[in-house]
Design an enzyme around this catalytic site. Structure first.
Site, PDB file in Angstrom:
ATOM      1  CE  LYS A   1      17.807   1.860  16.531  1.00 15.10           C
ATOM      2  NZ  LYS A   1      19.106   1.407  17.093  1.00 15.10           N
TER       3      LYS A   1
ATOM      4  CD  GLN B   1      19.889  -1.096  19.865  1.00 14.15           C
ATOM      5  OE1 GLN B   1      19.397  -0.975  18.752  1.00 14.15           O
ATOM      6  NE2 GLN B   1      20.227  -0.061  20.612  1.00 14.15           N
TER       7      GLN B   1
ATOM      8  CG  ASP C   1      24.083   1.556  13.647  1.00 11.96           C
ATOM      9  OD1 ASP C   1      23.322   2.514  13.398  1.00 11.96           O
ATOM     10  OD2 ASP C   1      24.060   0.941  14.718  1.00 11.96           O
TER      11      ASP C   1
END
Length: 283
Positions: free
Chosen positions: A54, A98, A121
């Site tokens: 990412k 994460q 997200d």
């Protein structure tokens, strides 16, 4: 009939090219690039790989990389304070925590600590509530990537019967909501659905995100259906999905491979969401 294999890498590359262009336009207008803050807690090998990919992709697109790697024994308060600091930092356009988190941390509380304006997200309760209410916002990356794959192949979503196998907050529910927004008729099934094949075999669009290796075979698929396999599982023979790819290839109309299908779209959408967040905050 052999299905058209949907090349997620090609679709993701096109998406990332568009994002790179938008980043440059943002820099030209505002004199700075959007920033993506990533938070990795602990030393889980898979998470380290995901974060590395990412961050590299973000840098390639021209985004500013703001990374924080915290030890597994970090306290809840320390992570919460870091998120508060990133929420207040005007150089940070998006925040990604994460997952999964180490034991002892309240994942839900920390996710909801992220400002919805920087929730690239799409996982905060407010972001998911906006999606359910049909209000524009930042959508979860993988489900949004699924929609983009369908659009890229020319599959008609409006009026189609879509079956989503899986009911997770990460993929299943938001994928169903996004399909509903596009005027599909949507059924949600899962691992405990009675006679799963009877349900899935009626789908024009079948999105499989059950997290069960090789769950779906040819008896589950309507001839000519678009089959989107979100699952990914590491086995001795390599990576496989929730769909038995070779078994379904000659009955589906379109199908995503594993790897190389949905996976690349997740990162591409993350980058796009970061630019959307930056553009929204700059208005």
């Amino acid at each position: 009939m052999t299905a058209v294999v949907i090349n997620g890498r090609e679709v993701a590359l096109a998406s990332r090219t568009r994002t790179t262009q938008r980043v440059q336009s943002f820099v030209d207008q505002h004199g700075r690039a959007p920033g993506l803050a990533t938070i990795l807690i602990g030393n889980d090998p898979a998470s380290e790989v995901y974060i590395r990919n990412k961050r590299r992709s973000a840098t390639d697109a021209g985004l500013i990389d703001v990374h924080h790697h915290l030890p597994a024994d970090v306290t809840q308060n320390t992570v919460a304070q870091l998120i508060d600091d990133l929420n207040a930092d005007p150089a940070v356009s998006g925040i990604l925590l994460q997952l999964p988190l180490p034991d002892g941390l309240d994942q839900t509380e920390l996710i909801n600590r992220i400002s919805p304006a920087k929730d690239v997200d799409g996982l905060t309760t407010l972001s998911q509530g906006r999606l359910a209410r049909g209000v524009d916002g930042l959508w979860p990356c993988t489900p949004a990537g699924v929609i983009e794959l369908l659009d890229a192949t020319g599959v008609t979503i409006e009026g189609a019967h879509a079956v989503v196998v899986g009911r997770s907050e990460l993929v299943g529910h938001p994928a169903a909501e996004l399909l509903l927004r596009r005027n599909a008729t949507v059924t949600i099934a899962h691992s405990r659905t009675r006679d799963l094949a009877a349900v899935t075999s009626t789908a024009d669009i079948l999105v499989v995100a059950a997290g069960i290796p090789a769950l779906i075979g040819r008896d589950h698929v309507k001839p000519g259906a678009a089959v989107i396999d979100v699952g990914i599982h590491r086995t001795e023979s390599g990576l496989i999905g929730d769909v038995r790819f070779d078994n379904v290839l000659d009955i589906a109309g379109w199908i995503t491979p594993v790897p190389g299908g949905v996976g690349p779209m997740t990162i591409a959408t993350l980058l796009s969401n970061t630019v959307v967040a930056a553009e929204s905050s700059a208005r």
